[in-house]
Scaffold this motif. Structure first.
Motif, PDB file in Angstrom:
ATOM      1  N   TYR A 259       0.416  -1.503   0.086  1.00  0.00           N
ATOM      2  CA  TYR A 259       0.113  -0.230  -0.594  1.00  0.00           C
ATOM      3  C   TYR A 259       0.996   1.321  -0.529  1.00  0.00           C
ATOM      4  O   TYR A 259       1.737   0.971   0.285  1.00  0.00           O
ATOM      5  N   GLY A 260       0.176   2.327  -0.319  1.00  0.00           N
ATOM      6  CA  GLY A 260       1.255   3.580  -1.085  1.00  0.00           C
ATOM      7  C   GLY A 260       0.346   3.980  -1.488  1.00  0.00           C
ATOM      8  O   GLY A 260      -1.000   4.635  -1.377  1.00  0.00           O
TER       9      GLY A 260
ATOM     10  N   GLU B 270       2.728  -8.008  -6.084  1.00  0.00           N
ATOM     11  CA  GLU B 270       4.119  -7.837  -6.484  1.00  0.00           C
ATOM     12  C   GLU B 270       4.589  -7.144  -5.069  1.00  0.00           C
ATOM     13  O   GLU B 270       3.627  -5.467  -4.894  1.00  0.00           O
ATOM     14  N   MET B 271       6.139  -7.370  -4.901  1.00  0.00           N
ATOM     15  CA  MET B 271       6.254  -6.439  -3.885  1.00  0.00           C
ATOM     16  C   MET B 271       7.955  -5.649  -3.783  1.00  0.00           C
ATOM     17  O   MET B 271       7.838  -4.733  -4.492  1.00  0.00           O
ATOM     18  N   TRP B 272       8.590  -6.362  -4.232  1.00  0.00           N
ATOM     19  CA  TRP B 272      10.097  -6.334  -5.117  1.00  0.00           C
ATOM     20  C   TRP B 272       9.721  -7.092  -5.543  1.00  0.00           C
ATOM     21  O   TRP B 272       9.870  -8.591  -6.495  1.00  0.00           O
ATOM     22  N   PRO B 273      11.378  -6.686  -6.496  1.00  0.00           N
ATOM     23  CA  PRO B 273      11.751  -7.596  -8.061  1.00  0.00           C
ATOM     24  C   PRO B 273      12.175  -9.421  -7.727  1.00  0.00           C
ATOM     25  O   PRO B 273      12.665  -9.523  -6.362  1.00  0.00           O
ATOM     26  N   GLY B 274      12.103 -10.186  -8.648  1.00  0.00           N
ATOM     27  CA  GLY B 274      12.491 -11.207  -8.621  1.00  0.00           C
ATOM     28  C   GLY B 274      11.139 -12.211  -7.788  1.00  0.00           C
ATOM     29  O   GLY B 274      10.338 -11.781  -8.150  1.00  0.00           O
TER      30      GLY B 274
ATOM     31  N   ALA C  21       9.694 -13.359   4.369  1.00  0.00           N
ATOM     32  CA  ALA C  21      10.065 -12.089   4.266  1.00  0.00           C
ATOM     33  C   ALA C  21       9.716 -11.011   4.836  1.00  0.00           C
ATOM     34  O   ALA C  21       9.859 -10.665   4.907  1.00  0.00           O
ATOM     35  N   SER C  22       8.745 -11.046   4.150  1.00  0.00           N
ATOM     36  CA  SER C  22       7.332  -9.524   3.805  1.00  0.00           C
ATOM     37  C   SER C  22       6.725  -9.500   4.936  1.00  0.00           C
ATOM     38  O   SER C  22       6.559  -7.791   5.834  1.00  0.00           O
TER      39      SER C  22
END
Ligand code: NAP
Length: 358
Positions: free
Chosen positions: A84-85, A119-123, A136-137
């Motif tokens: 969220y942002g 989706e939160m970070w690449p990879g 991890a999240s």
């Protein structure tokens, strides 16, 4: 008179929002809290979500004013997610700042939730339903939110490519680690919900709540999910009761009203003429009930047989006040419900449908 006394007497008054926060003493007098399924968890009829309007693109003081006002009026549940942002993570960071300045003394009164699944970070480990991603999240969310644990940790969507045992096992681990108190799922189909509940029960960490989209223009939960939740003993918190703002008088008046911010998730074509025809019909019913369309849209999701809590978004205290007034009005006559059914129906606005089909 000393110099310091002189300067103090001419100092600008401290704006209310910058004064230390003490919650309203009558905050639990506004409504009854609703039991979440068969669990010991209770939620307010209205909960506040921080998806939009709480990122770095909005004034922090406004966010703070909204959250203080919400808590003062009985909303003790704030819903977040890792992404969220915008940008991703910033709503949790801003919330963390408010946690430190305003809400730390009230931690035991608050129900805080977060989620991972989009989706939160690449990879490969920054999206979907793997154990690697979810755990991890959650750690990163706790740091951003400045808390040791969240009350509810959700699998944000069903991931058909990851074994469900792995995703639900991650929720079980989060609870066993003390980083979450309850496990939840969001946008899972009825079939997938039954499977998830069975796995969670075997692991010993029951899923207590489902978070689906639900509004007068998006009624998929009525096709089996609500019944499934009742049979499985789960509660529900419905998001999008205002169809991201479409179900409000603003869109009755204009096909393109001013919005607090440009939501990437809201397609202007959702305010097409067919849907606005529905809105006009619904607004007329709301008027007869002496409610705004937004109020009736919220009341309707809370009617008997509806959801446990309506998870709303707002961009101002004014909107929040309007919506708070909806909570005591979930009484509908059979005639009203029948009239609403003439206009309420699938309107092509359920952008989460793919997740609940998986
Ligand atoms: P919503 O309640 O359907 O829409 C909120 C928007 O409606 C506000 O931002 C505001 O638009 C407008 N609004 C609110 N009150 C109004 C009023 N009285 N009159 C006119 N307009 C009004 O919900 P949402 O923001 O889409 O989502 C709510 C929460 O649900 C999120 O914050 C999140 O916590 C959760 N959610 C979960 C998922 C999931 O996948 N689990 C998905 C989506 C949302 P403006 O900002 O333009 O003023």
């Amino acid at each position: 008179m000393t110099d310091s006394a002189t300067s103090a007497s001419f100092a600008e008054p401290v704006p209310e929002i910058h004064r230390p926060y003490a919650a309203a003493e009558d905050r639990y007098t506004h409504w009854d809290y609703r039991r979440v399924g068969k669990s010991g968890l209770f939620l307010p009829p209205l909960s506040l979500g921080l998806w939009w309007n709480f990122g770095d693109n909005r004034a922090f003081d406004t966010q703070r004013e909204i959250l203080r006002h919400a808590f003062d009026h009985g909303i003790n549940h704030f819903d977040l997610a890792n992404n969220y942002g915008p940008p991703f993570g910033s709503a949790e960071e801003n919330f963390g700042r408010m946690m430190r300045t305003d809400f730390a003394p009230y931690r035991d009164e608050l129900i805080l939730s977060t989620k991972a699944g989009y989706e939160m970070w690449p990879g490969p480990y920054g999206n979907h339903g793997s154990r690697k991603y979810l755990l991890a999240s959650l750690d990163a969310s706790l740091t951003r939110m400045s808390v040791d644990y969240v009350d509810i940790f959700y699998s944000h969507r069903s991931d058909p490519d990851t074994p469900l045992e792995e995703t639900i096992g991650a929720l079980d681990t989060a609870v066993r680690q003390g980083k979450a108190l309850y496990a939840g799922i969001s946008s899972y189909s009825p079939e997938r919900t039954i499977e998830a509940v069975a796995i969670a029960d075997r692991l010993g960490t029951p899923i207590v709540i489902h978070q689906p989209s639900y509004s007068m223009l998006n009624r998929w939960v009525e096709e089996g999910l609500l019944l499934t939740l009742e049979q499985q003993g789960l509660g529900s918190i419905g998001f999008g009761s205002l169809a991201q703002g479409l179900l409000s008088d603003r869109y009755v008046e204009s096909a393109a009203p001013e919005r607090a911010q440009d939501r990437g998730s809201f397609d202007d074509s959702m305010a097409n003429e067919d849907n606005r025809e529905r809105l006009r019909g619904l607004a007329a019913i709301a008027k007869k009930r002496k409610q705004s369309l937004a109020q009736m849209a919220i009341s309707w999701t809370l009617r008997p047989g509806g959801v446990t809590s309506a998870l709303i978004g707002v961009s101002s205290v004014k909107q929040l006040d309007e919506n708070l007034a909806a909570a005591g009005r979930n009484d509908f006559t059979d005639d009203e419900l029948a009239e609403i059914d003439r206009f309420a129906g699938e309107a092509g606005i359920n952008i989460w449908a793919q997740s609940s089909d998986d």
